[in-house]
Design an enzyme around this catalytic site. Structure first.
Site, mmCIF file in Angstrom:
data_model
loop_
_atom_site.group_PDB
_atom_site.id
_atom_site.type_symbol
_atom_site.label_atom_id
_atom_site.label_comp_id
_atom_site.label_asym_id
_atom_site.label_seq_id
_atom_site.Cartn_x
_atom_site.Cartn_y
_atom_site.Cartn_z
ATOM 1 N N ILE A 217 -34.570 -65.656 -8.715
ATOM 2 C CA ILE A 217 -34.719 -65.769 -7.260
ATOM 3 C C ILE A 217 -36.087 -65.245 -6.812
ATOM 4 O O ILE A 217 -36.728 -65.809 -5.926
ATOM 5 C CB ILE A 217 -33.557 -65.012 -6.560
ATOM 6 N N TYR A 351 -22.571 -52.035 -8.220
ATOM 7 C CA TYR A 351 -23.329 -53.132 -7.611
ATOM 8 C C TYR A 351 -22.891 -53.309 -6.143
ATOM 9 O O TYR A 351 -23.717 -53.434 -5.237
ATOM 10 C CB TYR A 351 -23.070 -54.406 -8.417
HETATM 11 P P1 NAD Z 1 -32.813 -61.903 -12.477
HETATM 12 O O1 NAD Z 1 -32.202 -60.934 -13.422
HETATM 13 O O2 NAD Z 1 -32.978 -63.320 -12.927
HETATM 14 O O3 NAD Z 1 -34.214 -61.378 -11.924
HETATM 15 C C1 NAD Z 1 -34.382 -60.049 -11.485
HETATM 16 C C2 NAD Z 1 -35.823 -59.651 -11.718
HETATM 17 O O4 NAD Z 1 -35.949 -58.286 -11.302
HETATM 18 C C3 NAD Z 1 -36.226 -59.717 -13.183
HETATM 19 O O5 NAD Z 1 -37.448 -60.389 -13.337
HETATM 20 C C4 NAD Z 1 -36.318 -58.264 -13.582
HETATM 21 O O6 NAD Z 1 -37.245 -58.021 -14.630
HETATM 22 C C5 NAD Z 1 -36.734 -57.617 -12.284
HETATM 23 N N1 NAD Z 1 -36.459 -56.170 -12.299
HETATM 24 C C6 NAD Z 1 -35.348 -55.558 -12.716
HETATM 25 N N2 NAD Z 1 -35.497 -54.223 -12.686
HETATM 26 C C7 NAD Z 1 -36.742 -53.988 -12.236
HETATM 27 C C8 NAD Z 1 -37.494 -52.818 -12.023
HETATM 28 N N3 NAD Z 1 -36.998 -51.602 -12.282
HETATM 29 N N4 NAD Z 1 -38.771 -52.922 -11.557
HETATM 30 C C9 NAD Z 1 -39.303 -54.150 -11.302
HETATM 31 N N5 NAD Z 1 -38.626 -55.301 -11.513
HETATM 32 C C10 NAD Z 1 -37.366 -55.224 -11.973
HETATM 33 O O7 NAD Z 1 -31.881 -61.843 -11.170
HETATM 34 P P2 NAD Z 1 -31.704 -62.891 -9.975
HETATM 35 O O8 NAD Z 1 -30.434 -63.614 -10.199
HETATM 36 O O9 NAD Z 1 -32.942 -63.637 -9.760
HETATM 37 O O10 NAD Z 1 -31.433 -61.856 -8.787
HETATM 38 C C11 NAD Z 1 -32.433 -61.456 -7.873
HETATM 39 C C12 NAD Z 1 -31.782 -60.631 -6.779
HETATM 40 O O11 NAD Z 1 -30.744 -61.376 -6.163
HETATM 41 C C13 NAD Z 1 -31.119 -59.350 -7.306
HETATM 42 O O12 NAD Z 1 -31.306 -58.313 -6.359
HETATM 43 C C14 NAD Z 1 -29.662 -59.726 -7.374
HETATM 44 O O13 NAD Z 1 -28.828 -58.617 -7.293
HETATM 45 C C15 NAD Z 1 -29.535 -60.629 -6.174
HETATM 46 N N6 NAD Z 1 -28.402 -61.540 -6.228
HETATM 47 C C16 NAD Z 1 -28.336 -62.531 -7.169
HETATM 48 C C17 NAD Z 1 -27.230 -63.387 -7.165
HETATM 49 C C18 NAD Z 1 -27.106 -64.519 -8.143
HETATM 50 O O14 NAD Z 1 -26.095 -65.231 -8.094
HETATM 51 N N7 NAD Z 1 -28.047 -64.734 -9.039
HETATM 52 C C19 NAD Z 1 -26.220 -63.223 -6.230
HETATM 53 C C20 NAD Z 1 -26.328 -62.211 -5.305
HETATM 54 C C21 NAD Z 1 -27.428 -61.384 -5.299
#
Ligand code: NAD
Length: 445
Positions: A217, A351
């Site tokens: 995202i 979470y």
């Molecule tokens: P993802 O795991 O694909 O990407 C998350 C990114 O955050 C990764 O590139 C990771 O390296 C980075 N990250 C993690 N810890 C970090 C840190 N300490 N410092 C810097 N960067 C860090 O996840 P996503 O699915 O793209 O999710 C993005 C956001 O959306 C998150 O906050 C997640 O909780 C939220 N979210 C996702 C979904 C979904 O269905 N995918 C649903 C609800 C909420």
């Protein structure tokens, strides 16, 4: 991440089998056309209740788009816009029934229903406020009726002075960018900063920080903000540096390999931003992790690490940024929550806590930020097709996708478009909102 069910349900060879078996067939949603981002077009049918108050603003908005006004009952309509702000009593609510029972059947696939009303607690008259609250249940029910067509229904609640900032939410809801935003209530108030009128590249000349920008995202957010003209400072952990560099190279952004939980991360971010110029347009706190375990099996390491990434870091970075004037007069802060923070989820107590607290961050900072001309809003995504959700077991993944009115998961770009809207200068009347980007997921709805 491919949704095979969605593909097969729409493929010419297999569609008839789905139909014969009576299986639900979610439709491919229409998303932004890369060559015409933010274009607002199609046929709109617009109506209003007696004594409605926003006719002028709606007409002015529609007049500046490529919208064509549909004027016959049977024409296929891309959107139905209804100004319900004049509905003051139970009896008067019949005007909603009159309008929509006539026109809803001619709403196109991926169409839009947009209802505009008052923010109930901004009204002094208690009967009026009571009846206006009914609009929430109305749009949520309409959304459930039209979701199988890939169509959505949302409500714009106008707070005091919000009529002067109505154009941005109206345009956004009419655009393809709002494809996965469904059954939401968007509150618009008096703008707290200057609004510009560049609807195509609203972020030209502006710098925005995105955390977790290397993939998923966060990558989509960076791409959408860059498309809208922003210089993106993308942050991700040092282990993801190669992917981060590539992501930023492709959008002419600036990579900053940094673990946001490290002690000096807030100061590093502030000084990196100061090196780019005297002001920062916005920050999107997207980085997040899951560490799923039922509560009795969850270790303190799993709890604490997640809390630092998803919540503590965003708070510390906000504190450091707000200790400067970088964001003042037009700045934007955006949080990324989750429907798990609204509905709760077994195995996700950590979470759920962190994401619910992100909503709390928006609620508690909205007023103090507004005094400095800064808005703070959040998205709460539902099931989005990313590496995070690809790791979910097969059956749970299928349920996550299908248990929404649109019958499918969203794409990262769907979340990114809503964030792009929050970050645009035109959204200066949008403050303190948390919008679910979930296709009206049935979880916690
Ligand atoms: P993802 O795991 O694909 O990407 C998350 C990114 O955050 C990764 O590139 C990771 O390296 C980075 N990250 C993690 N810890 C970090 C840190 N300490 N410092 C810097 N960067 C860090 O996840 P996503 O699915 O793209 O999710 C993005 C956001 O959306 C998150 O906050 C997640 O909780 C939220 N979210 C996702 C979904 C979904 O269905 N995918 C649903 C609800 C909420």
């Amino acid at each position: 991440m491919t949704d095979r069910y969605l593909e097969l349900a729409n493929a010419s060879l297999t569609k008839s089998i789905f139909d014969a078996l009576g299986l639900p067939t979610p439709v491919h949603l229409q998303r932004e056309d890369a060559s015409h981002p933010h274009r607002v077009s199609g046929h709109v049918f617009s109506g209003s209740s007696q004594g409605a108050m926003f006719a002028k603003e709606i007409a002015n908005t529609l007049a500046t788009t490529d919208i064509k006004l549909a004027n016959t009952d049977d024409a296929v309509k891309g959107s139905l816009v209804f100004d319900a702000s004049g509905i003051r009593s139970a009896e008067e609510s019949s005007q909603l029934h009159e309008f929509f029972s006539r026109h809803l059947k001619s709403l196109a696939e991926s169409g839009r229903v947009i209802v505009i009303g008052h923010k109930p607690d901004a009204l002094k008259d208690t009967t009026y406020a009571t009846v206006q609250r009914g609009l929430v249940g109305f749009i949520k029910s309409v959304a459930k009726e039209i979701g199988r067509k890939g169509a959505t229904a949302n409500l714009i609640c106008v707070d005091r002075g919000g009529n002067t900032a109505l154009e941005a939410p109206l345009r956004f809801l009419l655009s393809a960018g709002s494809a996965y935003l469904n059954a939401q209530v968007l509150t618009v108030a008096k703008p707290i900063a200057e609004m510009t009128a560049d609807w195509v590249r609203p972020l030209a000349g502006k710098t925005v920080v995105v955390t977790g920008a290397a993939r998923g995202i966060g990558l989509a957010i960076s791409q959408v903000l860059a498309r809208d003209g922003a210089k993106v400072i993308g942050i991700d952990v040092p282990q993801a540096e190669a992917a981060l560099n590539e992501a930023m190279r492709s959008i002419n952004g600036l990579p900053l390999a940094l673990d946001i939980t490290s002690v000096n991360a807030p100061e590093t971010i502030v000084s990196f931003c100061q090196q780019q110029g005297p002001s920062l347009h916005g920050i999107v706190h997207n980085a997040g992790i899951t560490r799923d375990k039922t509560l009795s099996r969850m270790t303190s390491v799993q709890w604490d690490l997640l809390m630092q990434v998803n919540l503590g870091s965003a708070q510390r970075i906000n504190e450091a940024l707000l200790a400067t004037e970088l964001l003042d007069n037009g700045g934007k802060i955006v949080g990324v929550a989750s429907i798990s923070g609204i509905a709760g989820n077994p195995g996700q107590t950590n979470y759920g806590f962190s994401k619910s607290a992100v909503i709390g961050m928006v609620d508690s900072l909205a007023k103090p930020c507004a005094k400095r001309g800064i808005t703070i809003n959040a998205v709460a995504p539902g099931f989005i097709e990313t590496q995070m959700t690809a790791a979910i077991p097969f059956m749970t993944r299928q349920m996550g996708r299908r248990l929404s009115s649109l019958g499918q998961g969203g794409l990262p770009v769907d979340v990114a478009e809503v964030i792009g809207f929050f970050v645009s200068p035109q959204a200066a009347g949008i403050n303190g909102n948390t919008l679910r980007v979930c296709g009206q997921s049935l979880l916690g709805a």
